[in-house]
Design an enzyme around this catalytic site. Structure first.
Site, PDB file in Angstrom:
ATOM      1  N   HIS A   1       0.816  -1.212   0.000  1.00 37.71           N
ATOM      2  CA  HIS A   1       0.000   0.000   0.000  1.00 37.71           C
ATOM      3  C   HIS A   1       0.852   1.266   0.000  1.00 37.71           C
ATOM      4  O   HIS A   1       2.042   1.247   0.347  1.00 37.71           O
ATOM      5  CB  HIS A   1      -0.926   0.011   1.220  1.00 37.71           C
ATOM      6  CG  HIS A   1      -0.174   0.029   2.523  1.00 37.71           C
ATOM      7  ND1 HIS A   1       0.377   1.172   3.059  1.00 37.71           N
ATOM      8  CD2 HIS A   1       0.128  -0.969   3.391  1.00 37.71           C
ATOM      9  CE1 HIS A   1       0.978   0.890   4.199  1.00 37.71           C
ATOM     10  NE2 HIS A   1       0.845  -0.412   4.429  1.00 37.71           N
TER      11      HIS A   1
ATOM     12  N   GLU B   1      -2.517  -6.617   7.672  1.00 34.48           N
ATOM     13  CA  GLU B   1      -1.220  -6.621   8.339  1.00 34.48           C
ATOM     14  C   GLU B   1      -1.353  -7.311   9.698  1.00 34.48           C
ATOM     15  O   GLU B   1      -2.461  -7.503  10.216  1.00 34.48           O
ATOM     16  CB  GLU B   1      -0.725  -5.176   8.507  1.00 34.48           C
ATOM     17  CG  GLU B   1       0.651  -5.024   9.139  1.00 34.48           C
ATOM     18  CD  GLU B   1       1.752  -5.745   8.374  1.00 34.48           C
ATOM     19  OE1 GLU B   1       1.860  -6.995   8.531  1.00 34.48           O
ATOM     20  OE2 GLU B   1       2.508  -5.083   7.655  1.00 34.48           O
TER      21      GLU B   1
END
Length: 223
Positions: free
Chosen positions: A43, A115
């Protein structure tokens, strides 16, 4: 075919303790994708990436992160991507949506691709991150590696490809370890498109699709 993951270079950057243990856990059950190649994108940068702070799943992209995602979209629009799977964390989903638009695709968001959950460490400094820690209320490293392995296996268990995975720095560490691919700091940048391919000898390799733009380069924590 390569069946054992090689240890990751350590340290990859000044805050990468615990990677030897991560590689050991991944090597116990290597990934065996059915495809011959796929794409990966971390990202874009977030405000807490820049400040090196453990962040929650609703952390947005920064202005720089938005520009990084837009730049990645230009690069990936030239690739034969047929499917996009992403973490449903805000920063990864936003990046995936930005990249998907020029390809006329709809990202498939998956919670398993998030994550690592650092529990009580969220909101504190990640400048000296130790991946082998056991944070209160969070995931252990073993739990994280197992979750990531399942998520990556699911994402790559398709012939509807090539697939683009949009996720996190931790995802990239685990992915590389599962495939036996050595990483270097240049492959870890925010929103830096990577192409993973399997060679004739069965070994996987990763290459950046373009040189990192110094104006968009950013450091910061991976988590």
């Amino acid at each position: 075919m390569n069946t054992a993951a090689s240890p990751l270079p350590s340290p990859l950057h000044p805050a990468s303790r615990g990677l030897a243990r991560l590689a050991e856990l991944a090597a116990a059950s290597p990934l065996q994708p059915v495809c011959e190649g796929f794409y990966f994108l971390r990202h874009g940068q977030t405000p807490r990436n820049a400040l090196r702070i453990f962040q929650s799943y609703d952390e947005p992209l920064s202005e720089l992160g938005e520009r990084q995602a837009a730049a990645a979209a230009v690069v990936l629009a030239r690739e034969p991507i047929r499917r996009i799977v992403c973490s449903d964390a805000r920063r990864a989903l936003h990046t995936a949506q930005t990249v998907a638009a020029p390809l006329s695709l709809q990202p498939l968001a998956q919670a398993l691709l998030r994550e690592r959950h650092f529990g009580a460490l969220v909101g504190t400094s990640s400048a000296d991150i130790d991946w082998d820690c056991a944070p209160e209320g969070g995931e252990t490293l073993a739990e994280f590696v197992q979750r990531k392995r399942q998520a990556l296996e699911d994402a790559l268990a398709t012939e509807e490809g090539p697939v683009l995975i949009v996720a996190h720095g931790g995802s990239l560490y685990v992915l590389a370890a599962l495939l036996g691919v050595p990483l270097n700091p240049g492959l870890l940048a925010n929103a830096h498109p990577l192409h993973f391919t399997r060679g004739p000898d069965g070994r996987w390799q990763a290459r950046a699709l373009s040189a990192a733009d110094p104006a968009l380069a950013a450091g910061g924590a991976l988590a």
